[in-house]
Design a protein around this motif. Sequence first.
Motif, PDB file in Angstrom:
ATOM      1  N   LEU A   1      39.921  58.174  36.040  1.00  0.00           N
ATOM      2  CA  LEU A   1      41.038  57.717  36.242  1.00  0.00           C
ATOM      3  C   LEU A   1      41.950  57.090  35.053  1.00  0.00           C
ATOM      4  CD1 LEU A   1      39.826  54.952  38.919  1.00  0.00           C
ATOM      5  CD2 LEU A   1      41.230  56.807  39.420  1.00  0.00           C
ATOM      6  N   GLY A   2      41.443  57.512  33.894  1.00  0.00           N
ATOM      7  CA  GLY A   2      42.077  57.310  32.616  1.00  0.00           C
ATOM      8  C   GLY A   2      41.843  55.866  32.147  1.00  0.00           C
ATOM      9  N   ILE A   3      41.011  55.221  32.579  1.00  0.00           N
ATOM     10  CA  ILE A   3      40.669  53.944  31.911  1.00  0.00           C
ATOM     11  C   ILE A   3      39.160  53.841  31.671  1.00  0.00           C
ATOM     12  CG2 ILE A   3      42.480  52.783  33.230  1.00  0.00           C
ATOM     13  CD1 ILE A   3      40.647  51.770  35.296  1.00  0.00           C
ATOM     14  N   THR A   4      38.693  52.688  31.003  1.00  0.00           N
ATOM     15  CA  THR A   4      37.285  52.254  30.879  1.00  0.00           C
ATOM     16  C   THR A   4      37.007  51.449  32.008  1.00  0.00           C
ATOM     17  OG1 THR A   4      37.545  50.286  29.602  1.00  0.00           O
ATOM     18  CG2 THR A   4      37.305  52.441  28.430  1.00  0.00           C
TER      19      THR A   4
ATOM     20  N   GLU B   1      49.026  44.309  28.147  1.00  0.00           N
ATOM     21  CA  GLU B   1      48.660  43.187  28.429  1.00  0.00           C
ATOM     22  C   GLU B   1      48.230  42.432  29.973  1.00  0.00           C
ATOM     23  OE1 GLU B   1      51.558  43.981  27.035  1.00  0.00           O
ATOM     24  OE2 GLU B   1      50.864  43.785  25.010  1.00  0.00           O
ATOM     25  N   GLN B   2      48.790  43.058  31.066  1.00  0.00           N
ATOM     26  CA  GLN B   2      48.734  42.769  32.283  1.00  0.00           C
ATOM     27  C   GLN B   2      47.061  43.333  32.598  1.00  0.00           C
ATOM     28  OE1 GLN B   2      51.941  44.777  34.041  1.00  0.00           O
ATOM     29  NE2 GLN B   2      52.960  42.637  34.635  1.00  0.00           N
ATOM     30  N   GLY B   3      46.777  44.562  31.869  1.00  0.00           N
ATOM     31  CA  GLY B   3      45.545  45.122  32.226  1.00  0.00           C
ATOM     32  C   GLY B   3      44.503  44.469  31.719  1.00  0.00           C
ATOM     33  N   SER B   4      44.696  43.945  30.398  1.00  0.00           N
ATOM     34  CA  SER B   4      43.707  42.980  29.797  1.00  0.00           C
ATOM     35  C   SER B   4      43.347  41.587  30.416  1.00  0.00           C
ATOM     36  CB  SER B   4      44.167  42.456  28.521  1.00  0.00           C
ATOM     37  OG  SER B   4      44.365  43.693  27.593  1.00  0.00           O
TER      38      SER B   4
ATOM     39  N   VAL C   1      31.820  47.689  47.905  1.00  0.00           N
ATOM     40  CA  VAL C   1      33.018  47.286  47.267  1.00  0.00           C
ATOM     41  C   VAL C   1      33.621  48.845  46.554  1.00  0.00           C
ATOM     42  CG1 VAL C   1      34.411  46.107  45.445  1.00  0.00           C
ATOM     43  CG2 VAL C   1      32.994  45.034  46.847  1.00  0.00           C
ATOM     44  N   ALA C   2      34.705  49.450  46.734  1.00  0.00           N
ATOM     45  CA  ALA C   2      34.886  50.688  46.343  1.00  0.00           C
ATOM     46  C   ALA C   2      35.719  50.505  45.088  1.00  0.00           C
ATOM     47  CB  ALA C   2      35.925  51.482  47.462  1.00  0.00           C
ATOM     48  N   GLY C   3      35.507  49.410  44.467  1.00  0.00           N
ATOM     49  CA  GLY C   3      36.097  49.312  43.043  1.00  0.00           C
ATOM     50  C   GLY C   3      37.317  48.239  42.969  1.00  0.00           C
ATOM     51  N   ALA C   4      37.854  48.200  41.884  1.00  0.00           N
ATOM     52  CA  ALA C   4      39.189  47.538  41.575  1.00  0.00           C
ATOM     53  C   ALA C   4      40.232  48.024  42.221  1.00  0.00           C
ATOM     54  CB  ALA C   4      39.513  47.106  40.125  1.00  0.00           C
ATOM     55  N   ASP C   5      41.182  47.295  42.611  1.00  0.00           N
ATOM     56  CA  ASP C   5      42.381  47.945  43.434  1.00  0.00           C
ATOM     57  C   ASP C   5      43.301  48.803  42.636  1.00  0.00           C
ATOM     58  OD1 ASP C   5      44.876  48.277  44.775  1.00  0.00           O
ATOM     59  OD2 ASP C   5      43.873  47.027  46.427  1.00  0.00           O
ATOM     60  N   ILE C   6      43.202  50.149  43.085  1.00  0.00           N
ATOM     61  CA  ILE C   6      43.916  51.088  42.054  1.00  0.00           C
ATOM     62  C   ILE C   6      45.433  50.976  42.430  1.00  0.00           C
ATOM     63  CG2 ILE C   6      44.287  53.473  41.795  1.00  0.00           C
ATOM     64  CD1 ILE C   6      41.040  54.033  42.544  1.00  0.00           C
ATOM     65  N   SER C   7      45.673  50.569  43.457  1.00  0.00           N
ATOM     66  CA  SER C   7      47.239  50.285  43.845  1.00  0.00           C
ATOM     67  C   SER C   7      47.887  49.303  42.915  1.00  0.00           C
ATOM     68  CB  SER C   7      47.446  50.499  45.139  1.00  0.00           C
ATOM     69  OG  SER C   7      46.909  49.509  45.760  1.00  0.00           O
ATOM     70  N   GLU C   8      47.010  48.247  42.991  1.00  0.00           N
ATOM     71  CA  GLU C   8      47.342  47.271  42.036  1.00  0.00           C
ATOM     72  C   GLU C   8      47.517  47.471  40.332  1.00  0.00           C
ATOM     73  OE1 GLU C   8      45.766  43.214  42.888  1.00  0.00           O
ATOM     74  OE2 GLU C   8      46.386  42.487  40.838  1.00  0.00           O
ATOM     75  N   MET C   9      46.338  48.213  40.050  1.00  0.00           N
ATOM     76  CA  MET C   9      46.365  48.532  38.623  1.00  0.00           C
ATOM     77  C   MET C   9      47.155  49.417  38.271  1.00  0.00           C
ATOM     78  SD  MET C   9      42.274  48.580  37.929  1.00  0.00           S
ATOM     79  CE  MET C   9      41.839  49.933  39.229  1.00  0.00           C
ATOM     80  N   CYS C  10      47.751  50.465  38.967  1.00  0.00           N
ATOM     81  CA  CYS C  10      48.433  51.538  38.416  1.00  0.00           C
ATOM     82  C   CYS C  10      49.837  51.358  37.481  1.00  0.00           C
ATOM     83  CB  CYS C  10      48.680  52.571  39.755  1.00  0.00           C
ATOM     84  SG  CYS C  10      50.057  52.139  40.721  1.00  0.00           S
ATOM     85  N   THR C  11      50.272  50.233  37.846  1.00  0.00           N
ATOM     86  CA  THR C  11      51.514  50.041  37.098  1.00  0.00           C
ATOM     87  C   THR C  11      51.157  48.770  36.025  1.00  0.00           C
ATOM     88  OG1 THR C  11      52.236  48.444  38.639  1.00  0.00           O
ATOM     89  CG2 THR C  11      52.989  50.474  38.936  1.00  0.00           C
ATOM     90  N   LEU C  12      50.320  48.521  35.729  1.00  0.00           N
ATOM     91  CA  LEU C  12      49.863  47.245  34.790  1.00  0.00           C
ATOM     92  C   LEU C  12      50.178  47.617  33.401  1.00  0.00           C
ATOM     93  CD1 LEU C  12      46.454  45.879  36.111  1.00  0.00           C
ATOM     94  CD2 LEU C  12      49.008  45.444  36.609  1.00  0.00           C
TER      95      LEU C  12
ATOM     96  N   ASN D   1      36.913  47.396  50.799  1.00  0.00           N
ATOM     97  CA  ASN D   1      36.685  46.070  50.191  1.00  0.00           C
ATOM     98  C   ASN D   1      37.156  46.284  48.740  1.00  0.00           C
ATOM     99  OD1 ASN D   1      35.541  45.402  52.652  1.00  0.00           O
ATOM    100  ND2 ASN D   1      33.744  45.999  52.318  1.00  0.00           N
ATOM    101  N   ALA D   2      38.266  47.029  48.413  1.00  0.00           N
ATOM    102  CA  ALA D   2      38.622  46.880  46.976  1.00  0.00           C
ATOM    103  C   ALA D   2      39.014  45.622  46.427  1.00  0.00           C
ATOM    104  CB  ALA D   2      39.596  48.193  46.700  1.00  0.00           C
ATOM    105  N   LEU D   3      38.873  45.346  45.216  1.00  0.00           N
ATOM    106  CA  LEU D   3      39.212  43.770  44.414  1.00  0.00           C
ATOM    107  C   LEU D   3      40.499  43.932  44.041  1.00  0.00           C
ATOM    108  CD1 LEU D   3      35.704  43.864  42.561  1.00  0.00           C
ATOM    109  CD2 LEU D   3      36.308  42.734  44.941  1.00  0.00           C
ATOM    110  N   ASN D   4      41.377  43.235  44.650  1.00  0.00           N
ATOM    111  CA  ASN D   4      42.658  43.086  43.938  1.00  0.00           C
ATOM    112  C   ASN D   4      42.463  41.543  43.534  1.00  0.00           C
ATOM    113  OD1 ASN D   4      43.167  41.393  46.155  1.00  0.00           O
ATOM    114  ND2 ASN D   4      44.456  42.741  47.406  1.00  0.00           N
TER     115      ASN D   4
END
Length: 258
Positions: free
Chosen positions: A134-137, A74-77, A60-71, A24-27
């Motif tokens: 994971l290197g983020i906040t 600006e896209q992260g924000s 929910v196991a978090g925001a989707d790491i596969s979507e976030m990994c290449t942001l 149930n990760a959030l993309n």
Amino acid sequence: MEYIRMENTGAVAVLTVDRPKALNALNSHVLEEMNEALDSLDPSIVRVMIITGAGEKSFVAGADISEMCTLTKEQGSAFGRKGNALFRRIETLPFPVIAAVNGFALGGGNELAMCCDIRICSENAVFGQPETGLGITPGFGGTQRLARLVGLGMAKQLLYTARNIKASEALRIGLVNAVYPPDELMDAALRLAEQIASNAPIAVRACKKAVNEGIELGMDDAADLEVRLFGDCFETEDQRLGMGSFLKKEKHPPYLNR
Ligand code: CAA
């Protein structure tokens, strides 16, 4: 909708994040559908909403790491803004929201639970903000709501260590209100929702507003806010119904929401 189920049988709505293959990760798509699902609710009918996750393992196991990994930055924000806006929308819905946490509530999952008014969970629930590992906040409100809910010291420890905690510890630190065997969680959430829904809706909503907005104010302004909302109740039919029934030593009939 592909990832969100909304069952709305009158006063109690149940929103299920339904992407069990990714726990149930959030993309972005899930976040957009959650917004759509909220658009579909009629706030003049719904008195309480429950949020839960599909399957037996994860809320929910978090925001989707596969979507976030290449942001990019600006896209992260932008992704953080999207999640934060949705969770703030949930937090400020006029009616109460219960998180029925049925498993992993990590990162964005814990953040989703924390934007709800009340959290209850199953014995197998696991909570945490793993982001620094994971290197983020946290980006969907975690640094802010965790500190408000469990205090600065415990929030900082959980954020800095990225350590997961079990249901019993979440109960001890006040992150959840109660823990149930997994097969009893939804019934408990529905009972709680029905109990809230049986009270005068305008008064319940006014309590939510008083607590949420009052906590941001100094005590004098907060007391003024409470007094205004208290006074407003006296122009409702439900106040006359509730107090009239009490004085007649009768059980009040169902509240009218007016
Ligand atoms: N994003 C994307 N996919 C995820 C995911 C996530 N957050 N969590 C789990 N999944 C996927 C896994 O990649 C796996 O997919 P595949 O079957 O295709 O390989 C599937 O869900 C099942 O997961 P696991 O095999 O890992 O299941 P497990 O039982 O061994 O472990 C877990 C469960 C401990 C929850 C582990 O999946 C995990 O650690 N997930 C990541 C949790 C996390 O770090 N969440 C925070 C994300 S950052 C965030 O949320 C930032 C923010 O504030 C916005």
